[in-house]
Motif scaffolding. Structure first.
Motif, PDB file in Angstrom:
ATOM      1  N   GLU A   2       0.850  -1.179   0.000  1.00  0.00           N
ATOM      2  CA  GLU A   2       0.000   0.000   0.000  1.00  0.00           C
ATOM      3  C   GLU A   2       0.889   1.234   0.000  1.00  0.00           C
ATOM      4  N   LEU A   3       0.611   2.135  -0.933  1.00  0.00           N
ATOM      5  CA  LEU A   3       1.411   3.343  -1.088  1.00  0.00           C
ATOM      6  C   LEU A   3       0.756   4.477  -0.304  1.00  0.00           C
ATOM      7  N   ALA A   4       1.480   5.050   0.626  1.00  0.00           N
ATOM      8  CA  ALA A   4       0.959   6.163   1.421  1.00  0.00           C
ATOM      9  C   ALA A   4       0.669   7.348   0.509  1.00  0.00           C
ATOM     10  N   ASN A   5      -0.293   8.181   0.896  1.00  0.00           N
ATOM     11  CA  ASN A   5      -0.667   9.329   0.067  1.00  0.00           C
ATOM     12  C   ASN A   5       0.536  10.199  -0.278  1.00  0.00           C
ATOM     13  N   SER A   6       1.405  10.460   0.684  1.00  0.00           N
ATOM     14  CA  SER A   6       2.566  11.310   0.406  1.00  0.00           C
ATOM     15  C   SER A   6       3.494  10.657  -0.612  1.00  0.00           C
ATOM     16  N   HIS A   7       3.687   9.338  -0.508  1.00  0.00           N
ATOM     17  CA  HIS A   7       4.522   8.626  -1.476  1.00  0.00           C
ATOM     18  C   HIS A   7       3.842   8.587  -2.840  1.00  0.00           C
ATOM     19  N   TYR A   8       2.519   8.402  -2.846  1.00  0.00           N
ATOM     20  CA  TYR A   8       1.791   8.376  -4.118  1.00  0.00           C
ATOM     21  C   TYR A   8       1.955   9.704  -4.836  1.00  0.00           C
ATOM     22  N   ASP A   9       1.767  10.802  -4.112  1.00  0.00           N
ATOM     23  CA  ASP A   9       1.896  12.124  -4.718  1.00  0.00           C
ATOM     24  C   ASP A   9       3.304  12.334  -5.270  1.00  0.00           C
ATOM     25  N   GLU A  10       4.305  11.920  -4.506  1.00  0.00           N
ATOM     26  CA  GLU A  10       5.698  12.050  -4.941  1.00  0.00           C
ATOM     27  C   GLU A  10       5.953  11.206  -6.189  1.00  0.00           C
ATOM     28  N   PHE A  11       5.448   9.972  -6.191  1.00  0.00           N
ATOM     29  CA  PHE A  11       5.600   9.067  -7.324  1.00  0.00           C
ATOM     30  C   PHE A  11       4.935   9.663  -8.567  1.00  0.00           C
ATOM     31  N   LEU A  12       3.709  10.154  -8.427  1.00  0.00           N
ATOM     32  CA  LEU A  12       2.978  10.728  -9.544  1.00  0.00           C
ATOM     33  C   LEU A  12       3.672  11.980 -10.082  1.00  0.00           C
ATOM     34  N   ARG A  13       4.143  12.861  -9.194  1.00  0.00           N
ATOM     35  CA  ARG A  13       4.855  14.068  -9.637  1.00  0.00           C
ATOM     36  C   ARG A  13       6.095  13.699 -10.453  1.00  0.00           C
ATOM     37  N   GLU A  14       6.809  12.685 -10.006  1.00  0.00           N
ATOM     38  CA  GLU A  14       8.023  12.275 -10.719  1.00  0.00           C
ATOM     39  C   GLU A  14       7.669  11.652 -12.068  1.00  0.00           C
ATOM     40  N   LEU A  15       6.623  10.859 -12.131  1.00  0.00           N
ATOM     41  CA  LEU A  15       6.166  10.316 -13.419  1.00  0.00           C
ATOM     42  C   LEU A  15       5.840  11.453 -14.380  1.00  0.00           C
ATOM     43  N   GLU A  16       5.114  12.446 -13.887  1.00  0.00           N
ATOM     44  CA  GLU A  16       4.723  13.574 -14.731  1.00  0.00           C
ATOM     45  C   GLU A  16       5.923  14.433 -15.113  1.00  0.00           C
ATOM     46  N   ARG A  17       6.877  14.613 -14.205  1.00  0.00           N
ATOM     47  CA  ARG A  17       8.064  15.419 -14.515  1.00  0.00           C
ATOM     48  C   ARG A  17       8.849  14.802 -15.671  1.00  0.00           C
ATOM     49  N   HIS A  18       8.959  13.472 -15.662  1.00  0.00           N
ATOM     50  CA  HIS A  18       9.660  12.768 -16.737  1.00  0.00           C
ATOM     51  C   HIS A  18       8.780  12.584 -17.966  1.00  0.00           C
ATOM     52  N   LEU A 159      19.331   1.586 -10.911  1.00  0.00           N
ATOM     53  CA  LEU A 159      18.231   2.201 -11.647  1.00  0.00           C
ATOM     54  C   LEU A 159      17.155   2.703 -10.688  1.00  0.00           C
ATOM     55  N   VAL A 160      16.751   1.867  -9.752  1.00  0.00           N
ATOM     56  CA  VAL A 160      15.713   2.267  -8.798  1.00  0.00           C
ATOM     57  C   VAL A 160      16.213   3.418  -7.919  1.00  0.00           C
ATOM     58  N   TYR A 161      17.475   3.395  -7.534  1.00  0.00           N
ATOM     59  CA  TYR A 161      18.058   4.497  -6.771  1.00  0.00           C
ATOM     60  C   TYR A 161      17.948   5.796  -7.568  1.00  0.00           C
ATOM     61  N   GLY A 162      18.293   5.738  -8.856  1.00  0.00           N
ATOM     62  CA  GLY A 162      18.173   6.924  -9.698  1.00  0.00           C
ATOM     63  C   GLY A 162      16.751   7.442  -9.769  1.00  0.00           C
ATOM     64  N   LEU A 163      15.785   6.532  -9.797  1.00  0.00           N
ATOM     65  CA  LEU A 163      14.371   6.926  -9.817  1.00  0.00           C
ATOM     66  C   LEU A 163      13.956   7.543  -8.485  1.00  0.00           C
ATOM     67  N   VAL A 164      14.331   6.890  -7.395  1.00  0.00           N
ATOM     68  CA  VAL A 164      13.986   7.393  -6.061  1.00  0.00           C
ATOM     69  C   VAL A 164      14.621   8.766  -5.827  1.00  0.00           C
ATOM     70  N   MET A 165      15.837   8.963  -6.315  1.00  0.00           N
ATOM     71  CA  MET A 165      16.555  10.219  -6.111  1.00  0.00           C
ATOM     72  C   MET A 165      16.201  11.279  -7.159  1.00  0.00           C
ATOM     73  N   LYS A 166      15.254  10.968  -8.036  1.00  0.00           N
ATOM     74  CA  LYS A 166      14.723  11.920  -9.026  1.00  0.00           C
ATOM     75  C   LYS A 166      15.786  12.399 -10.011  1.00  0.00           C
ATOM     76  N   MET A 167      16.666  11.500 -10.412  1.00  0.00           N
ATOM     77  CA  MET A 167      17.696  11.856 -11.387  1.00  0.00           C
ATOM     78  C   MET A 167      17.088  11.907 -12.782  1.00  0.00           C
ATOM     79  N   ASP A 168      17.529  12.880 -13.581  1.00  0.00           N
ATOM     80  CA  ASP A 168      17.127  12.905 -14.978  1.00  0.00           C
ATOM     81  C   ASP A 168      17.792  11.740 -15.689  1.00  0.00           C
ATOM     82  N   MET A 169      17.023  11.097 -16.582  1.00  0.00           N
ATOM     83  CA  MET A 169      17.495   9.895 -17.272  1.00  0.00           C
ATOM     84  C   MET A 169      17.258  10.004 -18.762  1.00  0.00           C
TER      85      MET A 169
END
Length: 183
Positions: A2-18, A159-169
């Motif tokens: 289960e993804l907490a709301n704060s994590h979901y928002d962060e995940f979604l923002r990063e998906l949209e940023r990329h 790869l997952v570290y780069g995603l978690v750390m919001k690195m441009d790819m």
């Protein structure tokens, strides 16, 4: 999981940023033509892995170089001023400390399982933070598909570290490299 709301928002923002929320998660009709995929891979083999990365499928030239894939996926590569490579590419080639990866990807007091020689081998899925697990699922199903989708080996952990750390790819480069490796 289960993804907490704060994590979901962060995940979604990063998906949209990329811009991955459209490109990597869309499937037209949830159908893959396996015959076309097999023909693509059968025609891909190039023992010298030369550029341009392309092959013929049903008499049509299919390009799978990084630029073509980035254009198709609408995921332009973002470079910092004065850099030739994305932040993730530079990070990947530094051979980061496994303990640093584990601190960001694992729950407290968890880390890499070691191989017989005592070198870091893999992170167990059950030891990942919720956010790291979420990114690993996306990476397994959309970025660098594999049939072994549970634990993270060192490459996948980077790869997952780069995603978690919001690195441009450079997504096109990652996918193109994976296609070449599979061939």
């Amino acid at each position: 999981m289960e993804l907490a709301n704060s994590h979901y928002d962060e995940f979604l923002r990063e998906l949209e940023r990329h811009r991955w929320h459209r490109a990597l998660t869309r499937q037209q009709d949830n159908h893959t033509d396996l015959a076309l995929v097999k023909e693509l891979y059968a025609n891909l083999y190039d023992p010298e892995d030369r550029s341009p990365k392309q092959c013929k499928v049903q008499r049509k030239l299919i390009k799978f170089d990084a630029d073509t894939l980035n254009a198709f996926l609408e995921t332009p590569m973002v470079l910092e001023p004065g850099e030739r490579y994305s932040a993730y590419s530079r990070f990947y080639h530094t051979h980061p400390d496994p303990r640093g990866l584990a601190v960001k990807l694992c729950i407290p007091r968890r880390g890499f399982m070691l191989n017989a020689e005592g070198a870091p081998w893999k992170l167990l899925r059950k030891d990942l933070t919720t956010l790291a697990h979420t990114w690993s699922v996306l990476s397994y199903s959309n970025l660098v598909p594999t049939s072994h989708a549970s634990d993270l080996n060192m490459d996948r952990a980077r790869l997952v570290y780069g995603l978690v750390m919001k690195m441009d790819m450079d997504v096109g480069s990652i996918i193109s490299g994976q296609i070449s490796q599979m061939a």
